[in-house]
Design a protein around this motif. Sequence first.
Motif, PDB file in Angstrom:
ATOM      1  N   CYS A 122       0.792  -1.050  -0.068  1.00  0.00           N
ATOM      2  CA  CYS A 122      -0.056  -0.080   0.000  1.00  0.00           C
ATOM      3  C   CYS A 122       0.856   1.116  -0.090  1.00  0.00           C
ATOM      4  O   CYS A 122       0.542   2.286  -0.714  1.00  0.00           O
ATOM      5  CB  CYS A 122      -0.838  -0.130   1.270  1.00  0.00           C
ATOM      6  SG  CYS A 122      -2.357  -0.860   1.023  1.00  0.00           S
ATOM      7  N   LEU A 127      -1.870   2.658  -2.443  1.00  0.00           N
ATOM      8  CA  LEU A 127      -3.201   2.056  -2.108  1.00  0.00           C
ATOM      9  C   LEU A 127      -3.803   2.265  -0.832  1.00  0.00           C
ATOM     10  O   LEU A 127      -2.989   2.392   0.224  1.00  0.00           O
ATOM     11  CB  LEU A 127      -3.245   0.723  -2.468  1.00  0.00           C
ATOM     12  CG  LEU A 127      -2.162   0.138  -3.755  1.00  0.00           C
ATOM     13  CD1 LEU A 127      -2.133  -1.528  -3.669  1.00  0.00           C
ATOM     14  CD2 LEU A 127      -2.972   0.760  -5.024  1.00  0.00           C
ATOM     15  N   GLU A 128      -5.143   2.428  -0.736  1.00  0.00           N
ATOM     16  CA  GLU A 128      -5.763   2.495   0.605  1.00  0.00           C
ATOM     17  C   GLU A 128      -5.911   1.052   1.053  1.00  0.00           C
ATOM     18  O   GLU A 128      -5.627   0.970   2.470  1.00  0.00           O
ATOM     19  CB  GLU A 128      -6.944   3.483   0.680  1.00  0.00           C
ATOM     20  CG  GLU A 128      -6.821   4.714   0.186  1.00  0.00           C
ATOM     21  CD  GLU A 128      -8.207   5.600   0.066  1.00  0.00           C
ATOM     22  OE1 GLU A 128      -9.170   4.949   0.309  1.00  0.00           O
ATOM     23  OE2 GLU A 128      -8.119   6.925  -0.025  1.00  0.00           O
ATOM     24  N   VAL A 130      -5.721  -3.330   0.054  1.00  0.00           N
ATOM     25  CA  VAL A 130      -5.190  -4.426  -0.896  1.00  0.00           C
ATOM     26  C   VAL A 130      -5.805  -5.542  -0.574  1.00  0.00           C
ATOM     27  O   VAL A 130      -5.912  -5.903   0.946  1.00  0.00           O
ATOM     28  CB  VAL A 130      -3.841  -4.343  -1.102  1.00  0.00           C
ATOM     29  CG1 VAL A 130      -3.030  -4.864   0.241  1.00  0.00           C
ATOM     30  CG2 VAL A 130      -3.234  -5.151  -2.206  1.00  0.00           C
ATOM     31  N   GLU A 231      -7.833   8.473 -17.851  1.00  0.00           N
ATOM     32  CA  GLU A 231      -8.201   8.899 -16.446  1.00  0.00           C
ATOM     33  C   GLU A 231      -9.189   9.997 -16.436  1.00  0.00           C
ATOM     34  O   GLU A 231     -10.210   9.803 -15.519  1.00  0.00           O
ATOM     35  CB  GLU A 231      -7.010   9.299 -15.892  1.00  0.00           C
ATOM     36  CG  GLU A 231      -6.967   9.753 -14.276  1.00  0.00           C
ATOM     37  CD  GLU A 231      -5.782   9.752 -13.752  1.00  0.00           C
ATOM     38  OE1 GLU A 231      -5.451   9.156 -12.812  1.00  0.00           O
ATOM     39  OE2 GLU A 231      -5.051  10.542 -14.150  1.00  0.00           O
ATOM     40  N   ILE A 242      -9.094   1.333 -13.859  1.00  0.00           N
ATOM     41  CA  ILE A 242      -8.303   0.269 -13.268  1.00  0.00           C
ATOM     42  C   ILE A 242      -7.196   0.273 -14.070  1.00  0.00           C
ATOM     43  O   ILE A 242      -7.239  -0.005 -15.085  1.00  0.00           O
ATOM     44  CB  ILE A 242      -8.781  -1.162 -13.279  1.00  0.00           C
ATOM     45  CG1 ILE A 242     -10.546  -0.885 -12.495  1.00  0.00           C
ATOM     46  CG2 ILE A 242      -8.174  -2.431 -12.589  1.00  0.00           C
ATOM     47  CD1 ILE A 242     -10.998  -2.530 -12.540  1.00  0.00           C
ATOM     48  N   LYS A 263      -3.668   8.374 -10.941  1.00  0.00           N
ATOM     49  CA  LYS A 263      -4.282   7.939  -9.700  1.00  0.00           C
ATOM     50  C   LYS A 263      -5.566   7.139 -10.090  1.00  0.00           C
ATOM     51  O   LYS A 263      -6.625   7.613  -9.859  1.00  0.00           O
ATOM     52  CB  LYS A 263      -4.823   9.285  -8.814  1.00  0.00           C
ATOM     53  CG  LYS A 263      -3.337  10.192  -8.374  1.00  0.00           C
ATOM     54  CD  LYS A 263      -3.765  11.267  -7.543  1.00  0.00           C
ATOM     55  CE  LYS A 263      -2.535  12.314  -7.355  1.00  0.00           C
ATOM     56  NZ  LYS A 263      -1.539  11.613  -6.855  1.00  0.00           N
ATOM     57  N   ASP A 265      -8.625   4.316  -9.791  1.00  0.00           N
ATOM     58  CA  ASP A 265      -9.326   4.084  -8.552  1.00  0.00           C
ATOM     59  C   ASP A 265      -8.744   2.654  -7.925  1.00  0.00           C
ATOM     60  O   ASP A 265      -8.781   2.404  -6.745  1.00  0.00           O
ATOM     61  CB  ASP A 265     -10.899   3.620  -8.840  1.00  0.00           C
ATOM     62  CG  ASP A 265     -11.438   5.084  -9.579  1.00  0.00           C
ATOM     63  OD1 ASP A 265     -11.333   5.994  -8.742  1.00  0.00           O
ATOM     64  OD2 ASP A 265     -11.710   5.184 -10.769  1.00  0.00           O
ATOM     65  N   LEU A 266      -8.267   1.651  -8.963  1.00  0.00           N
ATOM     66  CA  LEU A 266      -7.908   0.491  -8.224  1.00  0.00           C
ATOM     67  C   LEU A 266      -6.478  -0.007  -9.386  1.00  0.00           C
ATOM     68  O   LEU A 266      -6.315   0.500 -10.587  1.00  0.00           O
ATOM     69  CB  LEU A 266      -8.645  -0.720  -8.666  1.00  0.00           C
ATOM     70  CG  LEU A 266     -10.029  -0.856  -7.978  1.00  0.00           C
ATOM     71  CD1 LEU A 266     -11.014  -1.678  -8.308  1.00  0.00           C
ATOM     72  CD2 LEU A 266      -9.859  -0.744  -6.282  1.00  0.00           C
ATOM     73  N   LYS A 267      -5.601  -0.701  -8.726  1.00  0.00           N
ATOM     74  CA  LYS A 267      -4.657  -0.907  -9.394  1.00  0.00           C
ATOM     75  C   LYS A 267      -4.250  -2.749  -9.269  1.00  0.00           C
ATOM     76  O   LYS A 267      -4.865  -3.382  -8.154  1.00  0.00           O
ATOM     77  CB  LYS A 267      -3.313  -0.484  -9.072  1.00  0.00           C
ATOM     78  CG  LYS A 267      -2.962   0.726  -9.175  1.00  0.00           C
ATOM     79  CD  LYS A 267      -1.708   1.195  -8.596  1.00  0.00           C
ATOM     80  CE  LYS A 267      -1.380   3.006  -8.593  1.00  0.00           C
ATOM     81  NZ  LYS A 267      -0.133   3.317  -7.889  1.00  0.00           N
ATOM     82  N   GLY A 284      -6.769  -0.242  -3.974  1.00  0.00           N
ATOM     83  CA  GLY A 284      -6.842   1.085  -4.294  1.00  0.00           C
ATOM     84  C   GLY A 284      -7.776   1.555  -3.231  1.00  0.00           C
ATOM     85  O   GLY A 284      -7.461   1.564  -2.062  1.00  0.00           O
ATOM     86  N   ARG A 285      -8.892   2.447  -3.828  1.00  0.00           N
ATOM     87  CA  ARG A 285      -9.853   3.107  -2.859  1.00  0.00           C
ATOM     88  C   ARG A 285     -10.507   2.206  -1.944  1.00  0.00           C
ATOM     89  O   ARG A 285     -11.122   1.123  -2.178  1.00  0.00           O
ATOM     90  CB  ARG A 285     -11.070   3.733  -3.773  1.00  0.00           C
ATOM     91  CG  ARG A 285     -10.355   5.081  -4.622  1.00  0.00           C
ATOM     92  CD  ARG A 285     -11.521   5.449  -5.805  1.00  0.00           C
ATOM     93  NE  ARG A 285     -12.854   5.458  -5.226  1.00  0.00           N
ATOM     94  CZ  ARG A 285     -13.999   5.808  -5.991  1.00  0.00           C
ATOM     95  NH1 ARG A 285     -13.840   6.179  -7.153  1.00  0.00           N
ATOM     96  NH2 ARG A 285     -14.981   5.772  -5.375  1.00  0.00           N
TER      97      ARG A 285
END
Length: 429
Positions: A122, A127-128, A130, A231, A242, A263, A265-267, A284-285
């Motif tokens: 994270c 990431l917030e 994972v 984005e 993503i 940035k 929302d998800l990776k 991510g979020r």
Amino acid sequence: MPPSPARHGLQQTLDAATARYVQRNPKSKALHDEAAKSLPGGGTRSVLYTDPFPLSLRSGHGHAVTTEDGHNLVDLLGDFTAGLYGHSHPVIQGVARHIFEDVGLHMGGTVAQEQLLASAVCQRFGLELVRFTSSGTEANLQALAAARHFTKKRKIVVFANGYHGSVLGFAGGQAAANNVDVDDWIVAEYNHLESAAKAIRSPGVAAVLMEGMQSAGGCVCGTPEFLACVEQTASEVGVLFILDEVATSRLSAGGLAGIHELKPDLKSLGKWLGGGVAFGAFGGRADVMAAFDARLAPDALPHSGTFNNNTLAMHLGHAGLTRIYTPRAADDFTARGDGLRARLDAATEGTRMHWTGRGTLMSAHFAADGDEARKLCDLLWFEMLEAGFWIARRGLVALILGTPQDALDRFVECVGDFVSRNEGLIALS
């Protein structure tokens, strides 16, 4: 070294290279024939099949591999970007011994190490929250599940020649025959702003899934304008963005997202981050990832997986991320790869051969029609094997950390020799 093809056409030159390959690798041929009796096509990983038969590897040490026929090769494939640490890194070896001797395998419960790895991932990749999986394929599938749950929509925008795992391929602009959710894909054109924006604005779109550089598609980099367009458009219409960083997360301290200040929302992550064993992750979020919070049952999405938090991946991944491939090491290695690619471009200047990529991931290309380009790429692969280098048949190079400079220097020289020897086949018309 192979003879000059000056008096021969491409097919004759390739036939001669194939014949030398067969002659040099009788044990690989015999092993393949035997394997075909119990494995369809003689293997269990389609990308490794090569005609007339795949090369069989016996062992690896450091940055090199040895074939069953006894040929020692500099490994410039790095298991398609996953083998970043090579085959016997001392830190990885030490941690593996610790697991077997002091920790054990497959606890069947939560382990403290998964929190340590989660925190490190994270922090490194912004990431917030994972979750871990056993592969990049699973990571992308679960990220898509989260996006659909969050948006209550089904359609997914992807891009032609993208690859997001074994059941998520889009070569040639079409969903592969084994893809999941065949009717839910909208395939847009990569690096085409209008095509991307139109697809993302389509009705019913939950997410756009994109690579910042298409690794399986030939190391084609997304332009800054294209990445920003994806984005921004996604944000404007409430579509989740993503970013698939399964391969590209190694390209800087913070992956390609860090380079381009994206940035998402998800990776999705994977490959090298397992330290040499099967691994995947997505995150991510926090509000999107909350879908997997088991404390919210019965509304939480199920996400099981026997090996999601296996002790080998949790310990090896953490050691690799924090003790070996530090942010400084990642940036330095990327700069080294950029230098190599510049030298390869110089060696092929003025021909139909060129290189694309970023950092330590790069691919050879030939300016020719599909069949001729494939044959030239095959010829490169055969001749690089004879010169002592292991690359992908499609031209991919993924460097291993610690590969000595003299090995890279020799590769540049051998590519230059390939160009000189085959000048009549790849000269600009």
